[in-house]
Design a protein around this motif. Structure first.
Motif, PDB file in Angstrom:
ATOM      1  N   PHE A 168       0.866  -1.179   0.000  1.00  0.00           N
ATOM      2  CA  PHE A 168       0.000   0.000   0.000  1.00  0.00           C
ATOM      3  C   PHE A 168       0.903   1.230   0.000  1.00  0.00           C
ATOM      4  CE2 PHE A 168      -3.281   2.928   1.716  1.00  0.00           C
ATOM      5  CZ  PHE A 168      -4.297   2.620   0.820  1.00  0.00           C
ATOM      6  N   ARG A 169       0.413   2.289  -0.565  1.00  0.00           N
ATOM      7  CA  ARG A 169       1.254   3.472  -0.771  1.00  0.00           C
ATOM      8  C   ARG A 169       1.817   4.059   0.521  1.00  0.00           C
ATOM      9  NH1 ARG A 169      -3.805   4.148  -2.435  1.00  0.00           N
ATOM     10  NH2 ARG A 169      -5.264   5.470  -1.276  1.00  0.00           N
ATOM     11  N   THR A 170       1.183   3.778   1.657  1.00  0.00           N
ATOM     12  CA  THR A 170       1.683   4.294   2.932  1.00  0.00           C
ATOM     13  C   THR A 170       2.631   3.317   3.627  1.00  0.00           C
ATOM     14  OG1 THR A 170      -0.295   3.422   4.034  1.00  0.00           O
ATOM     15  CG2 THR A 170      -0.363   5.718   3.295  1.00  0.00           C
ATOM     16  N   ASP A 171       2.927   2.186   2.995  1.00  0.00           N
ATOM     17  CA  ASP A 171       3.837   1.211   3.605  1.00  0.00           C
ATOM     18  C   ASP A 171       5.238   1.803   3.736  1.00  0.00           C
ATOM     19  OD1 ASP A 171       1.924  -0.699   3.890  1.00  0.00           O
ATOM     20  OD2 ASP A 171       2.418  -1.797   2.075  1.00  0.00           O
ATOM     21  N   PRO A 172       6.017   1.314   4.705  1.00  0.00           N
ATOM     22  CA  PRO A 172       7.401   1.805   4.855  1.00  0.00           C
ATOM     23  C   PRO A 172       8.251   1.444   3.644  1.00  0.00           C
ATOM     24  CG  PRO A 172       7.009  -0.089   6.282  1.00  0.00           C
ATOM     25  CD  PRO A 172       5.670   0.309   5.739  1.00  0.00           C
ATOM     26  N   TYR A 173       9.314   2.191   3.467  1.00  0.00           N
ATOM     27  CA  TYR A 173      10.205   2.013   2.316  1.00  0.00           C
ATOM     28  C   TYR A 173      10.761   0.592   2.247  1.00  0.00           C
ATOM     29  CZ  TYR A 173      14.410   2.375  -0.536  1.00  0.00           C
ATOM     30  OH  TYR A 173      15.376   2.160  -1.476  1.00  0.00           O
ATOM     31  N   GLU A 174      11.001  -0.016   3.406  1.00  0.00           N
ATOM     32  CA  GLU A 174      11.615  -1.347   3.431  1.00  0.00           C
ATOM     33  C   GLU A 174      10.749  -2.382   2.721  1.00  0.00           C
ATOM     34  OE1 GLU A 174      11.282   0.645   6.030  1.00  0.00           O
ATOM     35  OE2 GLU A 174      13.410   1.214   6.303  1.00  0.00           O
ATOM     36  N   LYS A 175       9.433  -2.251   2.847  1.00  0.00           N
ATOM     37  CA  LYS A 175       8.556  -3.227   2.209  1.00  0.00           C
ATOM     38  C   LYS A 175       8.603  -3.099   0.686  1.00  0.00           C
ATOM     39  CE  LYS A 175       3.953  -5.234   2.343  1.00  0.00           C
ATOM     40  NZ  LYS A 175       2.646  -5.289   3.034  1.00  0.00           N
ATOM     41  N   ILE A 176       8.605  -1.871   0.195  1.00  0.00           N
ATOM     42  CA  ILE A 176       8.685  -1.659  -1.249  1.00  0.00           C
ATOM     43  C   ILE A 176      10.054  -2.090  -1.767  1.00  0.00           C
ATOM     44  CG2 ILE A 176       8.527   0.061  -3.085  1.00  0.00           C
ATOM     45  CD1 ILE A 176       6.635   1.644  -1.301  1.00  0.00           C
ATOM     46  N   LYS A 178      11.796  -4.489  -0.600  1.00  0.00           N
ATOM     47  CA  LYS A 178      11.767  -5.959  -0.650  1.00  0.00           C
ATOM     48  C   LYS A 178      11.084  -6.443  -1.930  1.00  0.00           C
ATOM     49  CE  LYS A 178      10.625  -9.982   2.196  1.00  0.00           C
ATOM     50  NZ  LYS A 178      10.019 -10.452   3.471  1.00  0.00           N
ATOM     51  N   ILE A 179      10.056  -5.725  -2.364  1.00  0.00           N
ATOM     52  CA  ILE A 179       9.382  -6.078  -3.611  1.00  0.00           C
ATOM     53  C   ILE A 179      10.325  -5.910  -4.797  1.00  0.00           C
ATOM     54  CG2 ILE A 179       7.544  -5.364  -5.199  1.00  0.00           C
ATOM     55  CD1 ILE A 179       5.837  -4.712  -2.760  1.00  0.00           C
ATOM     56  N   ILE A 180      11.097  -4.840  -4.776  1.00  0.00           N
ATOM     57  CA  ILE A 180      12.064  -4.606  -5.854  1.00  0.00           C
ATOM     58  C   ILE A 180      13.105  -5.707  -5.886  1.00  0.00           C
ATOM     59  CG2 ILE A 180      13.897  -3.051  -6.639  1.00  0.00           C
ATOM     60  CD1 ILE A 180      12.153  -0.731  -5.643  1.00  0.00           C
ATOM     61  N   GLU A 181      13.567  -6.146  -4.721  1.00  0.00           N
ATOM     62  CA  GLU A 181      14.541  -7.246  -4.662  1.00  0.00           C
ATOM     63  C   GLU A 181      13.920  -8.541  -5.182  1.00  0.00           C
ATOM     64  OE1 GLU A 181      17.652  -6.897  -4.025  1.00  0.00           O
ATOM     65  OE2 GLU A 181      17.412  -4.764  -3.558  1.00  0.00           O
ATOM     66  N   THR A 182      12.636  -8.754  -4.915  1.00  0.00           N
ATOM     67  CA  THR A 182      11.943  -9.938  -5.431  1.00  0.00           C
ATOM     68  C   THR A 182      11.903  -9.925  -6.952  1.00  0.00           C
ATOM     69  OG1 THR A 182      10.555 -10.071  -3.443  1.00  0.00           O
ATOM     70  CG2 THR A 182       9.768 -11.214  -5.406  1.00  0.00           C
ATOM     71  N   ILE A 183      11.637  -8.755  -7.528  1.00  0.00           N
ATOM     72  CA  ILE A 183      11.603  -8.637  -8.986  1.00  0.00           C
ATOM     73  C   ILE A 183      12.979  -8.924  -9.583  1.00  0.00           C
ATOM     74  CG2 ILE A 183      11.223  -7.045 -10.904  1.00  0.00           C
ATOM     75  CD1 ILE A 183       9.158  -5.610  -9.174  1.00  0.00           C
ATOM     76  N   ASP A 199      -0.998   3.944  -6.025  1.00  0.00           N
ATOM     77  CA  ASP A 199       0.070   3.011  -5.652  1.00  0.00           C
ATOM     78  C   ASP A 199       1.077   2.857  -6.784  1.00  0.00           C
ATOM     79  OD1 ASP A 199      -0.827   2.165  -2.994  1.00  0.00           O
ATOM     80  OD2 ASP A 199      -2.542   1.363  -4.060  1.00  0.00           O
ATOM     81  N   MET A 200       0.597   2.948  -8.026  1.00  0.00           N
ATOM     82  CA  MET A 200       1.513   2.873  -9.165  1.00  0.00           C
ATOM     83  C   MET A 200       2.427   4.091  -9.186  1.00  0.00           C
ATOM     84  SD  MET A 200       2.215   0.680 -11.431  1.00  0.00           S
ATOM     85  CE  MET A 200       3.367   0.570 -12.798  1.00  0.00           C
ATOM     86  N   ASP A 201       1.908   5.241  -8.751  1.00  0.00           N
ATOM     87  CA  ASP A 201       2.747   6.442  -8.628  1.00  0.00           C
ATOM     88  C   ASP A 201       3.948   6.172  -7.731  1.00  0.00           C
ATOM     89  OD1 ASP A 201       1.323   8.055 -10.272  1.00  0.00           O
ATOM     90  OD2 ASP A 201       0.152   9.026  -8.697  1.00  0.00           O
ATOM     91  N   VAL A 202       3.669   5.568  -6.571  1.00  0.00           N
ATOM     92  CA  VAL A 202       4.730   5.287  -5.603  1.00  0.00           C
ATOM     93  C   VAL A 202       5.717   4.276  -6.170  1.00  0.00           C
ATOM     94  CG1 VAL A 202       5.211   4.334  -3.310  1.00  0.00           C
ATOM     95  CG2 VAL A 202       3.231   5.820  -3.652  1.00  0.00           C
ATOM     96  N   LEU A 203       5.195   3.217  -6.781  1.00  0.00           N
ATOM     97  CA  LEU A 203       6.061   2.149  -7.280  1.00  0.00           C
ATOM     98  C   LEU A 203       6.956   2.620  -8.414  1.00  0.00           C
ATOM     99  CD1 LEU A 203       6.822  -0.843  -7.086  1.00  0.00           C
ATOM    100  CD2 LEU A 203       5.038  -1.333  -8.771  1.00  0.00           C
ATOM    101  N   ILE A 204       6.416   3.410  -9.335  1.00  0.00           N
ATOM    102  CA  ILE A 204       7.212   3.842 -10.489  1.00  0.00           C
ATOM    103  C   ILE A 204       8.366   4.734 -10.053  1.00  0.00           C
ATOM    104  CG2 ILE A 204       5.873   5.888 -11.066  1.00  0.00           C
ATOM    105  CD1 ILE A 204       7.394   3.381 -13.533  1.00  0.00           C
ATOM    106  N   ASN A 205       8.157   5.501  -8.990  1.00  0.00           N
ATOM    107  CA  ASN A 205       9.255   6.322  -8.461  1.00  0.00           C
ATOM    108  C   ASN A 205      10.402   5.450  -7.952  1.00  0.00           C
ATOM    109  OD1 ASN A 205       8.420   9.005  -8.870  1.00  0.00           O
ATOM    110  ND2 ASN A 205       6.983   8.872  -7.169  1.00  0.00           N
TER     111      ASN A 205
END
Length: 547
Positions: A168-176, A178-183, A199-205
């Motif tokens: 979710f867009r308010t999740d801490p940076y560490e969770k996002i 971790k998703i990038i490392e998974t990819i 949420d796509m706004d946050v992820l694309i950044n």
């Protein structure tokens, strides 16, 4: 909504003599605030002057609520107002869960349910032969329910998910992170993004920071045609993305209405000033600060040359959903009030009556769009397939390359124009994303222990067995009079082989046979000639026994 209401109020055909009013609230993306303002709309009071001149208040409950944009707030609000059967029409909430009339009896929408979108995305992935994909979803009702339906359909079509993560867009940076490392650690090259545009706004950044390119993105309708996200993708991470979008629409007169801000200036001066200064990067004279904005606003700047999110009409299809929602209410009221040349204003309006009438309406907009709802309050499910195609000056064009129509037979629902598609890295070659290559005829699939069914090894068929199809799970033994060919993909009849007298082996076997025959004949003749001798008689040639 204001455009539609003013259009209806100025019409002599629809609700003649009756004017529609409205109240607007900003929920600011908060579910709690959404419930609060919904209750304010339902239970509100208005002040009016009585005959005595003393101000009085009276109930001013709205007949219908238009909104919300997201699924989770709609679920919360509809749960609260559902027992009162006050219709709630959303233009952008797509969660399939909202079709459950036992939980949300008064909810309707002018955008298709995600039940159809999720299935359409799975069929789109299958169409291009991608059986090994990753998935990212928004951690709310929209993303979780949509991905659940996609996963179920994907399994039926033989598609495997290497990973399925949520945030979710308010999740801490560490969770996002971790998703990038998974990819990065994954082997799949296709990513299904069932994300809201925020949420796509946050992820694309975050993806831009890591320069994570080389992946084929498949998107949901929430962000796939969002020009703001395209503008943020400065590293071209999403180039070639493909996904489902609400069909393009045009509402004549709407763009001119939006760009005409005179009514905004007269109704809310503070909002106009803030809007105008942001739009043209200037300050009005009394508020001018030379340190920050040396440019002075005149209030007469030309909006026709402005290129930003406000003047961008790429969201016209969403605007059209709001437009259709307002007209649905108007047509329902037109029937209830028995309008012809005039309307019967003495009819006591009841929310349940309005809800039942909206569910039965059928009409066409001035642009020819059909508007109706099924028993679940959903419209017909049609999607355009959008492809992100980069152009000069880092501009992305959303090109329609196909159509998905759930009302057609299964074999005709998906149509695509393959020759006009552009894929990731701006190529014309369809990306490949499989865990294991297809097993050719002559081999069989053997699943890899502890891995999904899409991951397997190809083992050559044993002696005497064949497989004649691709990705065969077993080999078949040939009949006794047949044997496998060299590729072990077909059984061929055994041939009778004869030795020739001219061959060495044939000549030797013939000589041996003749020699044996001669020896046998010679022994027989000798035995016959000397049959009276004791030796021959001792060999039991004379079978007569003397008594």
């Amino acid at each position: 909504m204001r455009f539609a209401i003013e259009e209806i109020n100025n019409s002599s055909d629809l609700l003649p003599g009756v004017s529609l009013g409205y109240k607007m609230y900003d929920t600011c993306g908060s579910i709690a605030r959404g419930i609060k303002v919904a209750l304010a709309l339902v239970n509100g009071n208005e002040i009016f002057s009585a005959v005595s001149g003393v101000p009085c208040t009276r109930p001013a409950s709205v007949q219908t609520i238009l909104g919300e944009t997201s699924s989770s707030p709609c679920m919360a609000i509809s749960t609260v107002i559902g027992p009162f059967y006050i219709p709630m029409i959303s233009h952008f909430a797509t969660c399939a869960c909202l079709s459950d009339k036992t939980k949300y009896p008064s909810f309707l929408r002018t955008i298709p349910s995600d039940y159809y979108q999720s299935r359409a995305l799975a069929h789109l992935v299958k169409y291009f032969g991608w059986t090994w994909v990753g998935a990212i979803r928004t951690n709310d009702d929209y993303g979780n329910n949509g991905m659940a339906t996609f996963t179920e359909t994907a399994q039926q079509l033989g598609i495997c998910l290497e990973y399925s993560v949520s945030f979710f867009r308010t999740d801490p940076y560490e969770k996002i992170q971790k998703i990038i490392e998974t990819i990065k650690a994954s082997t799949s090259k296709v990513i299904i993004a069932f994300l809201s545009h925020m949420d796509m706004d946050v992820l694309i950044n975050k993806l831009s920071v890591h320069g994570l390119t080389g992946y084929q993105w498949v998107g949901s309708e929430s962000w796939i045609s969002d020009s703001q996200i395209a503008a943020m993708d400065i590293h071209h991470i999403l180039d070639g993305a493909i996904g489902l979008s609400i069909p393009k629409a045009h509402v004549s007169g709407l763009k001119e209405f939006i760009l005409n801000v005179k009514s905004l200036n007269s109704s809310n001066n503070e909002l106009f000033i803030e809007f105008w200064e942001t739009l043209f990067s200037c300050k009005f004279k009394e508020l001018k600060s030379t340190a920050e904005n040396p440019r002075e606003c005149t209030g007469h700047e030309d909006m026709t040359g402005v290129q930003n999110s406000f003047t961008d009409m790429s969201l016209m299809s969403i605007f059209n959903n709001v437009y259709k929602g307002v007209y649905a209410v108007a047509h329902a009221l037109h029937k209830i009030l028995s309008c012809n040349e005039t309307c019967n204003k003495n009819v006591q309006l009841d929310p349940f009556m309005i809800l039942q009438r909206i569910l039965k309406i059928y009409f066409k907009t001035k642009e020819g769009d059909e508007v109706y709802f099924d028993e679940n309050g959903d419209p017909a499910a049609k999607y355009e397939i959008i492809n992100w195609q980069p152009r000069k000056n880092s501009i992305v064009e959303f090109v329609t390359v196909g159509l998905y129509d759930a009302s057609l037979s299964p074999d005709k629902q998906l149509t695509l124009q393959n020759n006009s598609l552009i894929w990731e890295s701006n190529t014309k070659q369809v990306p490949v994303s499989v865990c294991s290559e297809k097993c050719p005829p002559g081999t069989r699939k053997v699943l890899q222990k502890g891995r999904p069914v899409c991951c397997y090894d190809c083992i050559r068929c044993a002696d005497g067995e064949i497989s004649n199809i691709t990705d065969s799970v077993s080999c078949v033994r040939c009949l006794p009079e047949f044997w496998p060919n060299q590729k072990k993909d077909a059984c061929i009849k055994k041939e009778a082989v004869f030795l020739s007298y001219e061959e060495i082996m044939g000549a030797l076997l013939t000589a041996a046979s003749l020699f044996g025959t001669c020896m046998t004949t010679g022994v027989a003749l000798i035995f016959f000639k000397y049959r009276k001798t004791p030796i021959v008689r001792a060999n039991n040639s004379d079978k007569k026994k003397k008594k």
